[in-house]
Design a protein around this motif. Structure first.
Motif, PDB file in Angstrom:
ATOM      1  N   GLU A  36      13.078   4.855  14.230  1.00 38.71           N
ATOM      2  CA  GLU A  36      13.834   5.310  15.397  1.00 38.71           C
ATOM      3  C   GLU A  36      14.998   6.207  14.976  1.00 38.71           C
ATOM      4  OE1 GLU A  36      16.650   3.187  18.617  1.00 38.71           O
ATOM      5  OE2 GLU A  36      14.625   2.339  18.428  1.00 38.71           O
ATOM      6  N   ARG A  37      15.712   5.812  13.931  1.00 39.41           N
ATOM      7  CA  ARG A  37      16.865   6.587  13.467  1.00 39.41           C
ATOM      8  C   ARG A  37      16.457   7.928  12.842  1.00 39.41           C
ATOM      9  NH1 ARG A  37      21.688   3.097  11.815  1.00 39.41           N
ATOM     10  NH2 ARG A  37      21.248   1.101  12.789  1.00 39.41           N
ATOM     11  N   LEU A  38      15.361   7.917  12.071  1.00 40.10           N
ATOM     12  CA  LEU A  38      14.937   9.127  11.356  1.00 40.10           C
ATOM     13  C   LEU A  38      13.952   9.977  12.144  1.00 40.10           C
ATOM     14  CD1 LEU A  38      14.485   7.461   7.852  1.00 40.10           C
ATOM     15  CD2 LEU A  38      16.358   8.957   8.580  1.00 40.10           C
ATOM     16  N   ASP A  39      13.392   9.395  13.196  1.00 43.31           N
ATOM     17  CA  ASP A  39      12.428  10.078  14.060  1.00 43.31           C
ATOM     18  C   ASP A  39      11.220  10.606  13.277  1.00 43.31           C
ATOM     19  OD1 ASP A  39      11.494  10.903  16.556  1.00 43.31           O
ATOM     20  OD2 ASP A  39      12.327  12.916  16.303  1.00 43.31           O
ATOM     21  N   THR A  40      10.730   9.784  12.351  1.00 45.95           N
ATOM     22  CA  THR A  40       9.551  10.121  11.546  1.00 45.95           C
ATOM     23  C   THR A  40       8.996   8.816  10.960  1.00 45.95           C
ATOM     24  OG1 THR A  40       8.738  11.659   9.862  1.00 45.95           O
ATOM     25  CG2 THR A  40      10.795  10.544   9.376  1.00 45.95           C
ATOM     26  N   PRO A  41       7.738   8.786  10.544  1.00 48.59           N
ATOM     27  CA  PRO A  41       7.174   7.561   9.972  1.00 48.59           C
ATOM     28  C   PRO A  41       7.915   7.093   8.717  1.00 48.59           C
ATOM     29  CG  PRO A  41       5.418   9.093  10.526  1.00 48.59           C
ATOM     30  CD  PRO A  41       6.717   9.834  10.688  1.00 48.59           C
ATOM     31  N   VAL A  42       8.043   5.767   8.588  1.00 50.66           N
ATOM     32  CA  VAL A  42       8.680   5.147   7.427  1.00 50.66           C
ATOM     33  C   VAL A  42       7.813   3.974   6.971  1.00 50.66           C
ATOM     34  CG1 VAL A  42      10.719   3.912   6.569  1.00 50.66           C
ATOM     35  CG2 VAL A  42      10.998   5.743   8.244  1.00 50.66           C
ATOM     36  N   ALA A  43       7.497   3.937   5.690  1.00 52.77           N
ATOM     37  CA  ALA A  43       6.807   2.783   5.109  1.00 52.77           C
ATOM     38  C   ALA A  43       7.848   1.939   4.386  1.00 52.77           C
ATOM     39  CB  ALA A  43       5.742   3.249   4.127  1.00 52.77           C
ATOM     40  N   VAL A  44       7.751   0.625   4.523  1.00 53.81           N
ATOM     41  CA  VAL A  44       8.685  -0.281   3.859  1.00 53.81           C
ATOM     42  C   VAL A  44       7.910  -1.100   2.828  1.00 53.81           C
ATOM     43  CG1 VAL A  44      10.278  -2.211   4.152  1.00 53.81           C
ATOM     44  CG2 VAL A  44      10.187  -0.409   5.869  1.00 53.81           C
ATOM     45  N   ILE A  45       8.346  -1.021   1.581  1.00 55.42           N
ATOM     46  CA  ILE A  45       7.745  -1.788   0.492  1.00 55.42           C
ATOM     47  C   ILE A  45       8.816  -2.730  -0.031  1.00 55.42           C
ATOM     48  CG2 ILE A  45       6.702  -1.668  -1.796  1.00 55.42           C
ATOM     49  CD1 ILE A  45       5.833   1.210  -1.060  1.00 55.42           C
ATOM     50  N   SER A  46       8.529  -4.025  -0.019  1.00 54.21           N
ATOM     51  CA  SER A  46       9.521  -5.000  -0.479  1.00 54.21           C
ATOM     52  C   SER A  46       9.006  -5.779  -1.674  1.00 54.21           C
ATOM     53  CB  SER A  46       9.879  -5.964   0.660  1.00 54.21           C
ATOM     54  OG  SER A  46       8.783  -6.777   0.974  1.00 54.21           O
ATOM     55  N   ASN A  47       9.925  -6.546  -2.260  1.00 59.17           N
ATOM     56  CA  ASN A  47       9.636  -7.377  -3.430  1.00 59.17           C
ATOM     57  C   ASN A  47       9.134  -6.521  -4.593  1.00 59.17           C
ATOM     58  OD1 ASN A  47       9.703  -9.782  -4.775  1.00 59.17           O
ATOM     59  ND2 ASN A  47       7.708 -10.464  -4.074  1.00 59.17           N
ATOM     60  N   CYS A  48       9.763  -5.365  -4.751  1.00 59.14           N
ATOM     61  CA  CYS A  48       9.383  -4.413  -5.800  1.00 59.14           C
ATOM     62  C   CYS A  48      10.560  -4.290  -6.758  1.00 59.14           C
ATOM     63  CB  CYS A  48       9.057  -3.062  -5.163  1.00 59.14           C
ATOM     64  SG  CYS A  48       8.546  -1.822  -6.343  1.00 59.14           S
ATOM     65  N   ASN A  49      10.449  -4.923  -7.913  1.00 56.55           N
ATOM     66  CA  ASN A  49      11.558  -4.940  -8.868  1.00 56.55           C
ATOM     67  C   ASN A  49      11.739  -3.632  -9.610  1.00 56.55           C
ATOM     68  OD1 ASN A  49      12.382  -7.542  -8.293  1.00 56.55           O
ATOM     69  ND2 ASN A  49      10.807  -8.400  -9.607  1.00 56.55           N
ATOM     70  N   SER A  50      10.655  -2.892  -9.791  1.00 59.42           N
ATOM     71  CA  SER A  50      10.775  -1.611 -10.473  1.00 59.42           C
ATOM     72  C   SER A  50       9.657  -0.698 -10.003  1.00 59.42           C
ATOM     73  CB  SER A  50      10.723  -1.782 -11.986  1.00 59.42           C
ATOM     74  OG  SER A  50       9.446  -2.235 -12.379  1.00 59.42           O
ATOM     75  N   PHE A  51       9.925   0.577 -10.082  1.00 58.74           N
ATOM     76  CA  PHE A  51       8.912   1.561  -9.760  1.00 58.74           C
ATOM     77  C   PHE A  51       9.233   2.844 -10.511  1.00 58.74           C
ATOM     78  CE2 PHE A  51      12.232   2.529  -6.768  1.00 58.74           C
ATOM     79  CZ  PHE A  51      12.190   3.897  -6.638  1.00 58.74           C
ATOM     80  N   GLU A  52       8.263   3.664 -10.624  1.00 58.72           N
ATOM     81  CA  GLU A  52       8.444   4.934 -11.304  1.00 58.72           C
ATOM     82  C   GLU A  52       7.994   6.032 -10.358  1.00 58.72           C
ATOM     83  OE1 GLU A  52       6.926   7.201 -15.358  1.00 58.72           O
ATOM     84  OE2 GLU A  52       6.573   5.052 -15.095  1.00 58.72           O
ATOM     85  N   TYR A  53       8.884   6.986 -10.122  1.00 59.92           N
ATOM     86  CA  TYR A  53       8.542   8.115  -9.260  1.00 59.92           C
ATOM     87  C   TYR A  53       8.032   9.240 -10.133  1.00 59.92           C
ATOM     88  CZ  TYR A  53       8.890  11.970  -6.021  1.00 59.92           C
ATOM     89  OH  TYR A  53       8.592  13.040  -5.243  1.00 59.92           O
TER      90      TYR A  53
END
Length: 59
Positions: A36-53
């Motif tokens: 609603e705030r960003l007016d675009t789709p958002v995916a939420v990923i939780s319980n993720c201690n580390s990630f590499e972009y």
């Protein structure tokens, strides 16, 4: 809330990644609020201690 918000320009959407373990109802509420705030789709990923972009190339 501790997390990273990543914008995917090619898809015009966001991914929010947090190390916190969230219940499905909290994830849904957070996702709805962010969409609603960003007016675009958002995916939420939780319980993720580390990630590499990895900035990718094209196929």
């Amino acid at each position: 809330m501790n997390g990273k918000l990543i914008y995917l320009a090619t898809k015009d959407e966001y991914i929010f990644i947090t190390p916190m373990a969230l219940t499905n109802s909290i994830k849904d509420e957070l996702q709805g609020d962010m969409m609603e705030r960003l007016d675009t789709p958002v995916a939420v990923i939780s319980n993720c201690n580390s990630f590499e972009y990895l900035s990718g190339g094209t196929k």
